[in-house]
Design a protein around this motif. Structure first.
Motif, PDB file in Angstrom:
ATOM      1  N   GLU A 152      -0.713  -0.810  45.713  1.00 45.68           N
ATOM      2  CA  GLU A 152      -2.094  -0.344  45.693  1.00 45.68           C
ATOM      3  C   GLU A 152      -2.191   0.748  44.630  1.00 45.68           C
ATOM      4  N   VAL A 153      -2.990   0.524  43.622  1.00 46.62           N
ATOM      5  CA  VAL A 153      -2.984   1.368  42.427  1.00 46.62           C
ATOM      6  C   VAL A 153      -3.271   2.837  42.735  1.00 46.62           C
ATOM      7  N   ASP A 154      -4.301   3.083  43.509  1.00 45.39           N
ATOM      8  CA  ASP A 154      -4.710   4.477  43.750  1.00 45.39           C
ATOM      9  C   ASP A 154      -3.726   5.230  44.644  1.00 45.39           C
ATOM     10  N   SER A 155      -3.281   4.577  45.707  1.00 45.86           N
ATOM     11  CA  SER A 155      -2.453   5.273  46.697  1.00 45.86           C
ATOM     12  C   SER A 155      -0.963   5.190  46.365  1.00 45.86           C
ATOM     13  N   LYS A 156      -0.568   4.205  45.547  1.00 46.49           N
ATOM     14  CA  LYS A 156       0.837   3.938  45.281  1.00 46.49           C
ATOM     15  C   LYS A 156       1.592   3.529  46.547  1.00 46.49           C
ATOM     16  N   LEU A 157       0.864   2.909  47.479  1.00 46.93           N
ATOM     17  CA  LEU A 157       1.476   2.377  48.672  1.00 46.93           C
ATOM     18  C   LEU A 157       1.597   0.868  48.558  1.00 46.93           C
ATOM     19  N   CYS A 158       2.628   0.308  49.172  1.00 46.52           N
ATOM     20  CA  CYS A 158       2.833  -1.138  49.197  1.00 46.52           C
ATOM     21  C   CYS A 158       1.936  -1.720  50.293  1.00 46.52           C
ATOM     22  N   ALA A 159       0.966  -2.505  49.879  1.00 46.07           N
ATOM     23  CA  ALA A 159      -0.043  -2.995  50.841  1.00 46.07           C
ATOM     24  C   ALA A 159      -0.042  -4.522  50.906  1.00 46.07           C
ATOM     25  N   LYS A 184       9.767   4.706  46.561  1.00 43.36           N
ATOM     26  CA  LYS A 184       9.595   3.407  45.906  1.00 43.36           C
ATOM     27  C   LYS A 184       9.280   2.269  46.876  1.00 43.36           C
ATOM     28  N   ASN A 185       9.313   2.544  48.189  1.00 46.37           N
ATOM     29  CA  ASN A 185       9.125   1.468  49.161  1.00 46.37           C
ATOM     30  C   ASN A 185       8.185   1.850  50.301  1.00 46.37           C
ATOM     31  N   MET A 186       7.249   2.758  50.051  1.00 42.19           N
ATOM     32  CA  MET A 186       6.373   3.258  51.110  1.00 42.19           C
ATOM     33  C   MET A 186       5.248   2.268  51.397  1.00 42.19           C
ATOM     34  N   MET A 187       5.252   1.723  52.618  1.00 40.25           N
ATOM     35  CA  MET A 187       4.228   0.766  53.022  1.00 40.25           C
ATOM     36  C   MET A 187       2.933   1.479  53.418  1.00 40.25           C
ATOM     37  N   LYS A 188       1.814   0.809  53.185  1.00 44.06           N
ATOM     38  CA  LYS A 188       0.536   1.308  53.679  1.00 44.06           C
ATOM     39  C   LYS A 188       0.430   0.999  55.161  1.00 44.06           C
ATOM     40  N   MET A 189      -0.028   1.959  55.937  1.00 43.22           N
ATOM     41  CA  MET A 189      -0.125   1.782  57.379  1.00 43.22           C
ATOM     42  C   MET A 189      -1.497   1.227  57.753  1.00 43.22           C
TER      43      MET A 189
END
Length: 205
Positions: free
Chosen positions: A198-205, A51-56
């Motif tokens: 981010e809709v496609d990746s489900k990463l927090c960007a 639930k909290n995965m950031m985009k790198m």
């Protein structure tokens, strides 16, 4: 004359090209996205969604630090404000384009999850000692910045082959024991306030 000398010094320091940088970041974010979505399977075990995965993203300041360390052809880690992964590649042939070793490094680190598994989202000393420390740094939810360096270290007498060193450094620093690698739950449900999902990746960007 000074400009010519400076140009020669800069060109003598090999670093990842923009394409090489993008390839390294993609491998990291592919892993992080699969975890975020709950689609990642580590050694046959499905992992919970994050639930909290950031985009790198690539960071030039961190990359400069990593490159500086790589230039010394290190054999082990050194004290650093950043998280850090190391990789050594060997070949009997000319090393060629060094970008390939950034990809090889990232793939080898992620492969630790396939070799040793991932039992739970909290990093314990026991789980760390199985040999997943490179992979958990890749997957550390709050580590959203990466920079890497690479060095052709020439012929290595101990291996009888040519050697290349890859250094990737991360902010925030991961692998703190005992802390969560990531918070399990609905993807993007706990993104930091400064980010959006981010809709496609489900990463927090």
């Amino acid at each position: 004359m000074k400009l010519i000398i400076l140009a020669l010094l800069v060109s003598s320091i090999a670093a990842f090209s923009p394409e090489g940088q993008a390839a390294i970041v993609k491998i990291h974010n592919d892993l992080r996205s699969a975890l975020a979505k709950g689609e990642y399977v580590a050694k046959g075990t499905p992992q919970p969604s994050a639930k909290n995965m950031m985009k790198m993203v690539w960071d030039d300041t961190i990359a400069a630090s990593a490159q500086q360390f790589a230039e010394g052809c290190p054999d082990d880690h050194a004290p650093s404000p950043y998280g850090e992964n190391l990789y050594w590649g060997f070949s009997s042939e000319d090393m060629g384009n060094l970008d390939q070793y950034g990809v090889d490094a990232a793939k080898s680190w992620e492969e630790e999850f396939q070799k040793f598994g991932l039992e739970g989202t909290t990093l314990t000393q026991e789980s760390y000692d199985t040999g997943i420390g490179h992979a958990t740094q890749m997957a550390w939810a709050s580590s959203n910045k990466i920079g890497c360096g690479v060095k052709n270290c020439g012929f290595d007498d101990s291996q009888g082959m040519n050697k290349v060193t890859v250094v990737c450094q991360y902010q925030e620093k991961g692998n703190t024991i005992p802390e969560k690698i990531y918070e399990d739950g609905e993807a993007c449900s706990s993104c930091p306030p400064s980010s959006t999902c981010e809709v496609d990746s489900k990463l927090c960007a």
